[in-house]
Enzyme design. Sequence first.
Site, mmCIF file in Angstrom:
data_model
loop_
_atom_site.group_PDB
_atom_site.id
_atom_site.type_symbol
_atom_site.label_atom_id
_atom_site.label_comp_id
_atom_site.label_asym_id
_atom_site.label_seq_id
_atom_site.Cartn_x
_atom_site.Cartn_y
_atom_site.Cartn_z
ATOM 1 N N GLU A 120 13.410 29.662 41.180
ATOM 2 C CA GLU A 120 14.492 29.182 41.974
ATOM 3 C C GLU A 120 15.445 30.408 42.535
ATOM 4 O O GLU A 120 15.243 31.565 42.190
ATOM 5 C CB GLU A 120 15.529 28.599 40.839
ATOM 6 C CG GLU A 120 14.789 27.591 40.239
ATOM 7 C CD GLU A 120 15.671 26.899 38.832
ATOM 8 O OE1 GLU A 120 17.031 27.531 39.000
ATOM 9 O OE2 GLU A 120 15.416 26.074 38.432
ATOM 10 N N LYS A 122 18.449 32.798 42.935
ATOM 11 C CA LYS A 122 19.205 33.254 42.141
ATOM 12 C C LYS A 122 20.674 33.262 43.117
ATOM 13 O O LYS A 122 20.674 34.090 43.590
ATOM 14 C CB LYS A 122 19.042 34.726 41.509
ATOM 15 C CG LYS A 122 20.008 34.960 40.283
ATOM 16 C CD LYS A 122 19.645 35.951 39.724
ATOM 17 C CE LYS A 122 20.592 36.532 38.414
ATOM 18 N NZ LYS A 122 21.976 36.739 38.809
ATOM 19 N N ASP A 124 24.373 33.966 44.045
ATOM 20 C CA ASP A 124 25.136 34.768 43.652
ATOM 21 C C ASP A 124 26.666 34.142 43.841
ATOM 22 O O ASP A 124 27.374 34.495 44.803
ATOM 23 C CB ASP A 124 25.245 35.981 44.900
ATOM 24 C CG ASP A 124 25.746 37.522 44.209
ATOM 25 O OD1 ASP A 124 26.059 37.478 43.103
ATOM 26 O OD2 ASP A 124 25.871 38.436 44.891
ATOM 27 N N TYR A 232 21.756 24.263 38.130
ATOM 28 C CA TYR A 232 20.624 25.073 37.697
ATOM 29 C C TYR A 232 19.939 24.622 36.347
ATOM 30 O O TYR A 232 18.816 25.243 36.125
ATOM 31 C CB TYR A 232 20.501 26.453 38.001
ATOM 32 C CG TYR A 232 21.681 27.160 37.163
ATOM 33 C CD1 TYR A 232 21.567 27.283 35.829
ATOM 34 C CD2 TYR A 232 22.577 27.990 37.967
ATOM 35 C CE1 TYR A 232 22.372 28.208 35.366
ATOM 36 C CE2 TYR A 232 23.429 28.671 37.388
ATOM 37 C CZ TYR A 232 23.433 28.687 36.019
ATOM 38 O OH TYR A 232 24.359 29.498 35.192
ATOM 39 N N LYS A 321 15.136 40.717 40.864
ATOM 40 C CA LYS A 321 16.173 40.840 41.611
ATOM 41 C C LYS A 321 15.729 41.421 42.935
ATOM 42 O O LYS A 321 14.469 42.069 43.041
ATOM 43 C CB LYS A 321 17.266 41.911 41.031
ATOM 44 C CG LYS A 321 17.729 41.376 39.650
ATOM 45 C CD LYS A 321 18.846 40.449 40.053
ATOM 46 C CE LYS A 321 20.283 41.056 40.449
ATOM 47 N NZ LYS A 321 20.950 41.606 39.538
ATOM 48 N N CYS A 415 48.526 52.942 70.984
ATOM 49 C CA CYS A 415 47.274 51.962 70.996
ATOM 50 C C CYS A 415 46.224 52.272 72.138
ATOM 51 O O CYS A 415 46.478 53.022 73.131
ATOM 52 C CB CYS A 415 47.801 50.583 72.009
ATOM 53 S SG CYS A 415 46.615 49.525 72.317
ATOM 54 N N CYS A 418 46.362 50.216 75.650
ATOM 55 C CA CYS A 418 47.346 50.411 76.773
ATOM 56 C C CYS A 418 48.293 51.638 76.567
ATOM 57 O O CYS A 418 49.093 51.723 77.360
ATOM 58 C CB CYS A 418 48.104 49.098 76.465
ATOM 59 S SG CYS A 418 49.160 48.970 75.235
ATOM 60 N N CYS A 433 49.811 47.411 68.106
ATOM 61 C CA CYS A 433 50.180 47.699 69.163
ATOM 62 C C CYS A 433 51.440 46.945 69.305
ATOM 63 O O CYS A 433 51.563 45.910 69.149
ATOM 64 C CB CYS A 433 49.220 47.393 70.118
ATOM 65 S SG CYS A 433 49.706 47.637 71.922
ATOM 66 N N CYS A 438 49.706 43.831 76.059
ATOM 67 C CA CYS A 438 48.519 44.610 75.889
ATOM 68 C C CYS A 438 47.101 43.775 76.447
ATOM 69 O O CYS A 438 46.923 42.789 75.663
ATOM 70 C CB CYS A 438 48.432 45.161 74.608
ATOM 71 S SG CYS A 438 46.683 46.148 74.221
HETATM 72 S S1 IVH Z 1 19.730 29.988 34.662
HETATM 73 C C1 IVH Z 1 19.463 30.914 30.362
HETATM 74 N N1 IVH Z 1 19.264 29.780 37.176
HETATM 75 O O1 IVH Z 1 22.588 34.153 36.995
HETATM 76 C C2 IVH Z 1 19.489 31.014 31.944
HETATM 77 N N2 IVH Z 1 21.086 31.301 36.445
HETATM 78 O O2 IVH Z 1 22.222 36.526 35.308
HETATM 79 C C3 IVH Z 1 20.697 30.979 32.481
HETATM 80 N N3 IVH Z 1 22.270 32.176 38.246
HETATM 81 O O3 IVH Z 1 24.880 33.393 34.504
HETATM 82 C C4 IVH Z 1 20.662 30.740 34.026
HETATM 83 N N4 IVH Z 1 21.301 31.276 40.081
HETATM 84 O O4 IVH Z 1 25.478 32.408 36.866
HETATM 85 C C5 IVH Z 1 19.969 30.432 36.659
HETATM 86 N N5 IVH Z 1 18.873 29.538 39.618
HETATM 87 C C6 IVH Z 1 19.652 29.952 38.496
HETATM 88 C C7 IVH Z 1 20.641 30.998 38.889
HETATM 89 C C8 IVH Z 1 21.390 31.304 37.752
HETATM 90 C C9 IVH Z 1 22.273 32.098 39.549
HETATM 91 C C10 IVH Z 1 23.314 33.136 37.547
HETATM 92 C C11 IVH Z 1 24.039 32.489 36.485
HETATM 93 C C12 IVH Z 1 23.781 33.265 35.198
HETATM 94 C C13 IVH Z 1 23.513 34.494 35.906
HETATM 95 C C14 IVH Z 1 22.575 35.283 34.756
#
Ligand code: IVH
Length: 678
Positions: A120, A122, A124, A232, A321, A415, A418, A433, A438
């Site tokens: 999946e 991840k 942010d 998730y 990552k 500025c 102008c 300005c 301007c």
């Molecule tokens: S699973 C035990 N799935 O990443 C597993 N986490 O670094 C629990 N996160 O606290 C997390 N996308 O906030 C999972 N597809 C995803 C995610 C995800 C983002 C975040 C989540 C977690 C953090 C851990």
Amino acid sequence: MAETLSDLETAKKRVNELRKLINHHNYRYYVLDDPEVSDAEYDVLMNELRKLEETYPDLVTPESPTQRVGAAPVDAFGVVQHPEPMLSLGNVFSNNELLAWHKRIKNLLPGVEQIDMVAEPKMDGLAVALTYVEGVYTLGATRGDGYRGEDITQNLKTIKSVPLEVPRELVPLRFEVRGEVFMSKAAFKKLNDDRAREGLPLFANPRNAAAGSVRQLDSRITAHRSLDIFIYSLGWVQGKVPADNHWDAMQYLKRIGFKINPLNTFCRSIEEVEAFHQRIQDARSALTYETDGVVAKVNSFALQKRLGIVAREPRWAIAYKFPALQATTRLKRIEVNVGRTGSLNPLAVLEPVSIGGVTVSRAALHNEDYIREKDIREGDIVLVQRAGDVIPEIVAPVVSRRAGDEKPYVMPRKCPVCGADAVREEGGAITRCSNSACPAQALEKIKHFASRDAMDIEGVGEKLATALFEFGLVKDPADLYYLTIDQLLHLERMGEKSAAKVLDSITKSKNRPFSRLLYGLGIPQVGSETADVLARCFQNIDSLMAAKEDDLTRIMTIGPKTAHSIYVFFRQEGNQRIIEKLRRADVNLKTEEKQTTARLLVGKQFVVTGRLENFTRQEAEERVREAGGAVGSDVSRKTSYLVVGADPGSKAAKAQTLGVNTLTEQEFMDILEGRRQP
Ligand code: IVH
């Protein structure tokens, strides 16, 4: 005159009275969101207390409301104990590390031939847990320290993709889902643009913006922040667990109404996870939200259980990552752009450097204080970061690589466009300005007026706006409506077809909602939210132009600074001329009347109590008045309806005693929108 004991005693008594009163009003305002007095009345009390404390410093205590400087109480969220801890994830950064993880888990599962996985993106953002009881959303919590989080039920309720109900017959009695709340790149940009315009501090990235929005004590602010969520995982379940593996659980959650990332992929081997990582990394900048990697999870719940958890990280999942989007390069010089409201925006010109496949040669520097705080100097080697699509920024100068001839930056006092004086706002971070005529501002104003969130005039973008401005055909936004096809045909690369198209979209924009026009005018401090509120409260340009600062501050979401700015804007002759030109061109300058509600409430008196979700108190009352109704402050026999929001006070009980009809917020909205007879 000498102070007497009785003076001190009298002062002490009054100080205590004032503190009690102010604390009460603070509670009404910050905790209940239901103030009983106007800001001005509150200020009178505060000023009196401040004065007394100045005269009698011995009476000052740390708990005095004067010592809090108006900060919202941070202990207002309840604490939520997670039924199962919310874990974090181990990280890997390369294919080799990923393979090593996979080998480790294989060794821990002797006899298991095939380990299916789910990969999946991840997200942010920030992790949250949502609890449903008998199919109804009842609790929302932050991750907190993993064991205990904060109760943010109301805030999460404002996220449209959180289902408030799921089919009861299909779900366990009580269950929890977990997911990531995030803000899209576009919503983040818009929020920061609005904040820059309003002189507010900017969020560093979408994650911070999402976290800041979710943890608002006033969930109405959260409601305006365009947040989203991907679920998730299935969390704790009371009763029968509806699946025996992660993939099926996700499909099940999707069926009953949760938002699941459509990019999630079932993987039969670790090589498929590697391929997924590559695919998402390639697509990263095209995605509408930010991701910082991918997560691989062992699919079978039984295998997950066998693998277990170490040090609050499950062995059965890993975050792979993406490489950090950072590089070092030389900051050649700092240039200044002039924005629409005359703000001087410093910009770093860099020696071009490739970061994650994109060449970066410019980075935002925001304002003078930002440059000073980071001690960024012209000639420095700097660490530059690109986060998704967000404008690159300078993280810090590499001080160890200084040669000694780097120059600390001084903001220009004139500025650059102008030559007029540039003045730093009192108490603010922005230098502007001082010349409202301007040319840099004028062009930016035209571009802003035509932009997507304002009048949305297709075809009038950066290039055409600049050309029209430079040829002197359009000097202010209203001039757009007086363009002729002949004038357009004189421009380079403008054929008959495209000219006709541009004119057509200009004409179409005449009927845009009033709120868009107000936003498009570029009134300093007025972002699109404030423009919405103004359009609703004032209905047309004439009543807004006639409004005094007091009339404006009476609206809860408008502070004195914004009120002043609006007032001043409409007093300027140039702006008045623009409005007249817009009027002559037949551009819509009023809020559309809802036929169904018009004058529907004549002869009815409404009283509102408690906190409403969709309106501020003032807005609700304004809507009643618009529809011809009257508004009362207390329930009496004359009251036709009492509208009851959350945490109502004694008025609800009084209505019952007097036999006055009560309405829920939904019923109230049904009446306003003509779905229900008053
Ligand atoms: S699973 C035990 N799935 O990443 C597993 N986490 O670094 C629990 N996160 O606290 C997390 N996308 O906030 C999972 N597809 C995803 C995610 C995800 C983002 C975040 C989540 C977690 C953090 C851990």
